[in-house]
Design a protein around this motif. Structure first.
Motif, mmCIF file in Angstrom:
data_model
loop_
_atom_site.group_PDB
_atom_site.id
_atom_site.type_symbol
_atom_site.label_atom_id
_atom_site.label_comp_id
_atom_site.label_asym_id
_atom_site.label_seq_id
_atom_site.Cartn_x
_atom_site.Cartn_y
_atom_site.Cartn_z
ATOM 1 N N PHE A 33 0.360 13.856 4.413
ATOM 2 C CA PHE A 33 -0.327 12.478 5.219
ATOM 3 C C PHE A 33 -1.531 12.148 4.585
ATOM 4 O O PHE A 33 -1.832 10.879 4.325
ATOM 5 N N GLY A 34 -2.259 13.175 3.558
ATOM 6 C CA GLY A 34 -3.231 12.455 2.788
ATOM 7 C C GLY A 34 -2.732 11.638 1.458
ATOM 8 O O GLY A 34 -3.354 10.676 1.205
ATOM 9 N N ILE A 35 -1.604 12.014 1.099
ATOM 10 C CA ILE A 35 -0.496 11.020 -0.048
ATOM 11 C C ILE A 35 -0.458 9.809 0.534
ATOM 12 O O ILE A 35 -0.806 8.658 0.028
ATOM 13 N N VAL A 36 0.221 9.769 1.900
ATOM 14 C CA VAL A 36 0.172 8.408 2.665
ATOM 15 C C VAL A 36 -0.814 7.684 2.904
ATOM 16 O O VAL A 36 -0.767 6.550 2.550
ATOM 17 N N LEU A 37 -1.947 8.446 3.390
ATOM 18 C CA LEU A 37 -3.238 7.457 3.414
ATOM 19 C C LEU A 37 -3.562 6.851 2.044
ATOM 20 O O LEU A 37 -3.922 5.640 2.248
ATOM 21 N N ILE A 38 -3.603 7.499 1.076
ATOM 22 C CA ILE A 38 -4.069 7.029 -0.102
ATOM 23 C C ILE A 38 -3.277 5.798 -0.583
ATOM 24 O O ILE A 38 -3.406 4.485 -0.949
ATOM 25 N N ALA A 39 -1.738 5.982 -0.417
ATOM 26 C CA ALA A 39 -0.897 4.956 -0.721
ATOM 27 C C ALA A 39 -1.065 3.854 0.224
ATOM 28 O O ALA A 39 -1.084 2.582 0.013
ATOM 29 N N ALA A 40 -1.499 4.039 1.547
ATOM 30 C CA ALA A 40 -1.394 2.982 2.555
ATOM 31 C C ALA A 40 -2.815 1.987 2.085
ATOM 32 O O ALA A 40 -2.895 0.811 2.213
ATOM 33 N N LEU A 41 -3.706 2.560 1.585
ATOM 34 C CA LEU A 41 -4.688 2.008 1.159
ATOM 35 C C LEU A 41 -4.852 1.426 0.082
ATOM 36 O O LEU A 41 -5.339 0.091 0.049
ATOM 37 N N SER A 42 -3.965 1.892 -0.771
ATOM 38 C CA SER A 42 -3.966 1.111 -2.132
ATOM 39 C C SER A 42 -2.887 -0.333 -1.746
ATOM 40 O O SER A 42 -3.038 -1.372 -2.490
ATOM 41 N N SER A 43 -2.146 -0.252 -0.807
ATOM 42 C CA SER A 43 -1.635 -1.400 -0.573
ATOM 43 C C SER A 43 -2.270 -2.380 0.436
ATOM 44 O O SER A 43 -2.130 -3.428 0.123
ATOM 45 N N ALA A 44 -3.018 -1.896 1.296
ATOM 46 C CA ALA A 44 -3.850 -2.394 2.298
ATOM 47 C C ALA A 44 -4.951 -3.379 1.509
ATOM 48 O O ALA A 44 -5.250 -4.659 1.881
ATOM 49 N N ILE A 45 -5.517 -2.609 0.307
ATOM 50 C CA ILE A 45 -6.502 -3.393 -0.362
ATOM 51 C C ILE A 45 -6.015 -4.760 -1.093
ATOM 52 O O ILE A 45 -6.491 -5.865 -1.276
ATOM 53 N N SER A 46 -4.705 -4.787 -1.496
ATOM 54 C CA SER A 46 -4.193 -5.767 -2.217
ATOM 55 C C SER A 46 -3.796 -6.892 -1.181
ATOM 56 O O SER A 46 -4.167 -8.197 -1.401
ATOM 57 N N LEU A 47 -3.322 -6.568 0.090
ATOM 58 C CA LEU A 47 -3.163 -7.710 1.149
ATOM 59 C C LEU A 47 -4.387 -8.323 1.353
ATOM 60 O O LEU A 47 -4.317 -9.694 1.396
ATOM 61 N N LEU A 48 -5.566 -7.683 1.627
ATOM 62 C CA LEU A 48 -6.928 -8.261 1.965
ATOM 63 C C LEU A 48 -7.360 -9.102 0.589
ATOM 64 O O LEU A 48 -7.695 -10.236 1.083
#
Length: 446
Positions: free
Chosen positions: A307-322
């Motif tokens: 879930f740590g991996i998933v969190l890092i991946a989620a953050l990297s995508s979310a910053i691009s959307l913002l």
């Protein structure tokens, strides 16, 4: 209008773009979309869709962004086609819409990291998901995840997004490789690999018409197409960047991460006799994987890492959307980037409240994004670049390559015909399932 930033290095652009593509859609959606669409047969169609549809469409976004060095809306005005600004506006709207509930799922991931460390979900994974997925605590977790995203984007392109993704993307790769190696030791590894990687020709031929649209939709989502992300990110690069090579690196890396996710998830499921073709909405993904961790040696440690991996991946995508939304506002209004990021973050938080309070709302938001907004946005872009820009698009693609030879015309006609047909088919199926009441087998990304 403020002075525009750029990537400090070409590597910075590549890792940011890869980080955008490698998100929840890749780590969660790809393995479970594979499970719900016949296993390895889906993988075959997905790889074809990425090569023939996703890669050419990504280059189309690159061309628009780099040629203008503007945000996704104003780029079309600078190209002399102001009436086509609707493409950029739809992309920004789609990204904003998706990020509103993406933050909620990011909050779930934070809760699951804590839950893994405590072993909180081991006794009853389904009940645990019900407790953390909706309600006041889900709202707080949503705000925490969104706050991290806003903080990174507020720092800017070089000091915020580039530095963060240079840390995030290698971390994702290293940790996933380690988990994939660990997964080879599980009793169910062989069966999981067979299900995931051994396509059945009869199954491929029998299910082609059903699976192909879903494979195309998966290619859109996992490559961050239709959300104006690649237009925005490529607007910060120079003319010496080789767009086909950059696009190839992004596509190959993103696909490998998706395959790694499958090499982790399916051995875990088969080792615990969990049916991979689970249904049940957004919670099925968390519940199934969490059930597996609860039965494994060192389950708490593995759960925290996963879930740590998933969190890092989620953050990297979310910053691009913002960043897509912030880039438009930053190009047009005399407001500092930190204030823009914070203000837009408040809007995202408010739009995401229904999804944080009720997972049915999250499913509703997600369904419209995946079936309607994404393919419609890609369709407009393909028509514009393929049939309106035409030769000018090929000329821009040649910049920084030293000459493309026959690749340029081949790319253009692939965009005009193959990609256009694929997008139209995906959009038609999405509209049918949305408004005519058909059953969309596994069409939602979570």
């Amino acid at each position: 209008m403020s002075d525009r930033e750029t990537w400090a290095t070409r590597v910075g652009f590549l890792v940011a773009a890869i980080g955008s593509a490698v998100g929840l859609g890749n780590l969660w959606q790809f393995p479970f979309k594979t499970a719900s669409n016949g296993g390895a047969a889906f993988v075959v169609f997905y790889l074809i869709a990425v090569l023939l549809i996703g890669f050419p469409a990504m280059l189309a976004e690159f061309v628009v962004g780099r040629r203008t060095h503007r945000n996704a809306v104003d780029a079309f005005t600078d190209l002399g086609h102001r009436s086509w600004r609707i493409i950029g506006a739809l992309g920004i709207f789609t990204g904003f819409w998706i990020l509103s509930y993406y933050n909620v799922v990011g909050g779930w991931v934070i809760r699951y990291i804590v839950g893994s460390a405590r072993g909180a979900y081991f006794a009853d994974p389904a009940t645990y998901f019900g407790a953390v997925s909706a309600g006041p605590e889900a709202v707080l977790a949503q705000a925490l995840f969104l706050g991290i995203v806003v903080g990174i984007v507020a720092l800017g392109i070089e000091d915020g997004i580039e530095k963060a993704t240079k840390l995030m993307v290698p971390s994702i790769a290293v940790l996933m490789i380690a988990l994939a190696i660990w997964a080879t030791t599980l009793d169910g590894a062989g069966a999981g690999y067979s299900y995931f990687l051994s396509p059945n020709l009869d199954a491929i031929m029998a299910n082609a018409l059903d699976v192909i649209p879903f494979a195309v939709g998966q290619a859109f989502f996992t490559l961050s197409l239709g959300m104006a992300i690649m237009i925005t990110y490529s607007s910060y690069i120079g003319e010496d960047d080789n767009l086909p090579v950059d696009g190839g690196v992004i596509v190959v890396t993103n696909t490998l991460i998706g395959v790694l996710a499958g090499l982790i998830v399916f051995p875990i499921l088969f080792a615990n006799n969990i049916d991979p073709a689970l249904e049940g909405g957004p919670g099925a993904l968390f519940v199934a994987t969490a059930s597996g961790f609860g039965s494994l040696p060192l389950g708490r440690v593995v759960g925290v890492v996963f879930f740590g991996i998933v969190l890092i991946a989620a953050l990297s995508s979310a910053i691009s959307l913002l960043e897509v939304v912030v880039a438009y506002a930053n190009d047009n209004y005399a407001i500092s980037r930190p204030k823009l990021a914070a203000g837009i973050g408040v809007g995202l938080f408010l739009l995401g409240l229904p999804s944080a309070l009720d997972t049915d709302w999250l499913t509703w938001f997600d369904t419209f994004a995946y079936k309607l907004f994404l393919p419609l946005s890609v369709l407009f872009l393909v028509v514009f670049v393929g049939w309106v820009l035409g030769g000018d698009a090929v000329a821009e693609l040649r910049e920084g390559t030293g000459g493309l030879g026959a690749f340029g015309p081949i790319w253009l006609w692939t965009l005009r015909i193959v990609v256009l047909v694929g997008v139209l088919g995906t959009l038609a199926l999405g509209v049918q399932t949305l408004f005519l009441g058909e059953n969309p087998a596994a069409f939602a990304p979570f």
